[in-house]
Design a protein around this motif. Sequence first.
Motif, mmCIF file in Angstrom:
data_model
loop_
_atom_site.group_PDB
_atom_site.id
_atom_site.type_symbol
_atom_site.label_atom_id
_atom_site.label_comp_id
_atom_site.label_asym_id
_atom_site.label_seq_id
_atom_site.Cartn_x
_atom_site.Cartn_y
_atom_site.Cartn_z
ATOM 1 N N HIS A 1 0.821 -1.215 0.000
ATOM 2 C CA HIS A 1 0.000 0.000 0.000
ATOM 3 C C HIS A 1 0.856 1.267 0.000
ATOM 4 C CE1 HIS A 1 -3.923 -1.868 0.526
ATOM 5 N NE2 HIS A 1 -3.388 -2.678 1.422
ATOM 6 N N PHE A 2 1.983 1.221 0.691
ATOM 7 C CA PHE A 2 2.828 2.404 0.884
ATOM 8 C C PHE A 2 4.283 2.002 0.656
ATOM 9 C CE2 PHE A 2 -0.769 2.344 3.844
ATOM 10 C CZ PHE A 2 -1.520 3.374 3.294
ATOM 11 N N PRO A 3 4.780 2.128 -0.585
ATOM 12 C CA PRO A 3 6.110 1.628 -0.934
ATOM 13 C C PRO A 3 7.259 2.277 -0.148
ATOM 14 C CG PRO A 3 4.910 2.391 -2.889
ATOM 15 C CD PRO A 3 4.062 2.679 -1.710
ATOM 16 N N THR A 4 7.034 3.503 0.363
ATOM 17 C CA THR A 4 8.086 4.181 1.127
ATOM 18 C C THR A 4 7.469 4.822 2.369
ATOM 19 O OG1 THR A 4 7.791 6.319 0.034
ATOM 20 C CG2 THR A 4 9.346 4.765 -1.001
ATOM 21 N N ARG A 5 8.295 5.120 3.325
ATOM 22 C CA ARG A 5 7.849 5.833 4.524
ATOM 23 C C ARG A 5 7.243 7.182 4.122
ATOM 24 N NH1 ARG A 5 9.072 5.405 9.967
ATOM 25 N NH2 ARG A 5 10.585 3.801 9.474
ATOM 26 N N GLU A 6 7.867 7.867 3.167
ATOM 27 C CA GLU A 6 7.368 9.175 2.733
ATOM 28 C C GLU A 6 5.970 9.060 2.126
ATOM 29 O OE1 GLU A 6 10.535 8.092 2.091
ATOM 30 O OE2 GLU A 6 11.359 9.357 3.680
ATOM 31 N N HIS A 7 5.727 7.972 1.385
ATOM 32 C CA HIS A 7 4.396 7.772 0.810
ATOM 33 C C HIS A 7 3.370 7.565 1.924
ATOM 34 C CE1 HIS A 7 1.226 5.482 -1.464
ATOM 35 N NE2 HIS A 7 1.315 6.616 -2.135
ATOM 36 N N LEU A 8 3.730 6.806 2.961
ATOM 37 C CA LEU A 8 2.845 6.613 4.098
ATOM 38 C C LEU A 8 2.579 7.941 4.801
ATOM 39 C CD1 LEU A 8 1.263 4.799 6.063
ATOM 40 C CD2 LEU A 8 3.436 4.368 7.258
ATOM 41 N N VAL A 9 3.621 8.716 5.042
ATOM 42 C CA VAL A 9 3.469 10.009 5.706
ATOM 43 C C VAL A 9 2.555 10.921 4.884
ATOM 44 C CG1 VAL A 9 4.697 12.136 6.349
ATOM 45 C CG2 VAL A 9 5.635 9.900 6.993
ATOM 46 N N GLU A 10 2.795 10.991 3.601
ATOM 47 C CA GLU A 10 1.985 11.848 2.733
ATOM 48 C C GLU A 10 0.520 11.415 2.761
ATOM 49 O OE1 GLU A 10 1.726 13.241 -1.944
ATOM 50 O OE2 GLU A 10 3.572 12.340 -1.203
ATOM 51 N N THR A 11 0.273 10.129 2.708
ATOM 52 C CA THR A 11 -1.095 9.620 2.702
ATOM 53 C C THR A 11 -1.772 9.855 4.055
ATOM 54 O OG1 THR A 11 -0.418 7.962 1.083
ATOM 55 C CG2 THR A 11 -2.541 7.635 2.136
ATOM 56 N N VAL A 12 -1.037 9.665 5.141
ATOM 57 C CA VAL A 12 -1.584 9.947 6.473
ATOM 58 C C VAL A 12 -1.940 11.429 6.572
ATOM 59 C CG1 VAL A 12 -1.005 10.132 8.941
ATOM 60 C CG2 VAL A 12 -0.500 8.027 7.688
ATOM 61 N N TYR A 13 -1.053 12.295 6.097
ATOM 62 C CA TYR A 13 -1.315 13.736 6.150
ATOM 63 C C TYR A 13 -2.590 14.071 5.381
ATOM 64 C CZ TYR A 13 -0.823 18.746 5.453
ATOM 65 O OH TYR A 13 -1.060 20.097 5.415
ATOM 66 N N ARG A 14 -2.714 13.570 4.156
ATOM 67 C CA ARG A 14 -3.920 13.832 3.356
ATOM 68 C C ARG A 14 -5.171 13.332 4.075
ATOM 69 N NH1 ARG A 14 -2.845 15.071 -2.137
ATOM 70 N NH2 ARG A 14 -0.735 14.544 -2.762
ATOM 71 N N ARG A 15 -5.075 12.141 4.646
ATOM 72 C CA ARG A 15 -6.220 11.558 5.356
ATOM 73 C C ARG A 15 -6.601 12.421 6.549
ATOM 74 N NH1 ARG A 15 -6.636 8.375 9.936
ATOM 75 N NH2 ARG A 15 -8.420 6.962 9.996
ATOM 76 N N GLU A 16 -5.632 12.883 7.320
ATOM 77 C CA GLU A 16 -5.920 13.702 8.490
ATOM 78 C C GLU A 16 -6.601 15.013 8.093
ATOM 79 O OE1 GLU A 16 -5.313 12.865 11.954
ATOM 80 O OE2 GLU A 16 -5.347 10.979 10.843
ATOM 81 N N VAL A 17 -6.146 15.634 7.006
ATOM 82 C CA VAL A 17 -6.784 16.866 6.519
ATOM 83 C C VAL A 17 -8.216 16.566 6.096
ATOM 84 C CG1 VAL A 17 -6.765 18.632 4.699
ATOM 85 C CG2 VAL A 17 -4.632 18.007 5.867
ATOM 86 N N ASP A 18 -8.410 15.476 5.348
ATOM 87 C CA ASP A 18 -9.757 15.094 4.910
ATOM 88 C C ASP A 18 -10.675 14.851 6.103
ATOM 89 O OD1 ASP A 18 -9.038 15.276 2.234
ATOM 90 O OD2 ASP A 18 -8.813 13.105 1.970
ATOM 91 N N LEU A 19 -10.196 14.105 7.092
ATOM 92 C CA LEU A 19 -11.009 13.814 8.275
ATOM 93 C C LEU A 19 -11.395 15.093 9.012
ATOM 94 C CD1 LEU A 19 -9.200 10.657 9.728
ATOM 95 C CD2 LEU A 19 -11.449 10.738 8.625
ATOM 96 N N LEU A 20 -10.453 16.003 9.155
ATOM 97 C CA LEU A 20 -10.714 17.259 9.849
ATOM 98 C C LEU A 20 -11.743 18.100 9.100
ATOM 99 C CD1 LEU A 20 -9.850 18.950 12.317
ATOM 100 C CD2 LEU A 20 -8.086 19.969 10.861
ATOM 101 N N CYS A 21 -11.602 18.178 7.797
ATOM 102 C CA CYS A 21 -12.541 18.981 7.003
ATOM 103 C C CYS A 21 -13.929 18.346 6.977
ATOM 104 C CB CYS A 21 -11.991 19.187 5.598
ATOM 105 S SG CYS A 21 -10.527 20.248 5.596
ATOM 106 N N HIS A 22 -14.005 17.035 6.841
ATOM 107 C CA HIS A 22 -15.307 16.360 6.868
ATOM 108 C C HIS A 22 -15.945 16.434 8.255
ATOM 109 C CE1 HIS A 22 -15.031 15.053 2.787
ATOM 110 N NE2 HIS A 22 -13.941 14.333 3.007
ATOM 111 N N ALA A 23 -15.133 16.448 9.279
ATOM 112 C CA ALA A 23 -15.662 16.550 10.645
ATOM 113 C C ALA A 23 -16.421 17.853 10.827
ATOM 114 C CB ALA A 23 -14.531 16.449 11.671
#
Length: 189
Positions: free
Chosen positions: A46-68
């Motif tokens: 799902h996340f080939p690199t640590r940076e890809h995981l970090v980037e995806t987590v960041y996007r998810r957190e922004v999405d969750l906050l905005c949808h909240a």
Amino acid sequence: MRADARRNREKLLAIAAAAFAEHGVNTSLEEIARRAGVGIGTLYRHFPTREHLVETVYRREVDLLCHASEDLARRLPPDEALAEWMQQLVGYTATKRGMSDSLRILFDANSEIFADSPSRIARALETLVAAAVAAGTIRKDVAPSDVLQALFGIYSAPATPDWEPRSRRIVSLIMDGLRWGAPKGRGAQ
């Protein structure tokens, strides 16, 4: 994506966000996979690199906050929706602080993830503030940009063991100040 793969991905993201908030971005990827109940190979698929995981987590957190903000506005009175959203911002900030070194690398690499995130968060706050002002449950002279500046001030507070509970108390104090003198607020005079 298959349903089980989607569940694994979401579980990995949730566990990674919590781990980054608690231990920083250098948290063991093996530990994240273990806590999510999957193998390390699943994480890397799902996340080939640590940076890809970090980037995806960041996007998810922004999405969750905005949808909240939308969900809270539907379910709660305007001032309570704003107060709860600001508390959720503390959790977002904790995760972001834990990922700060990796986010800085992504920022320096001109990653597009930062292009719209600040404006999306600001719009979510503006909507909640406007609703609370219109309802008369917070002061009329509130500028959303001032509230945002106060909230992001907690980001730069020293990383002490009590950072998160202290930040939550500060958010409560900010909310008390917003309610003070409001026509229908708890601090109405």
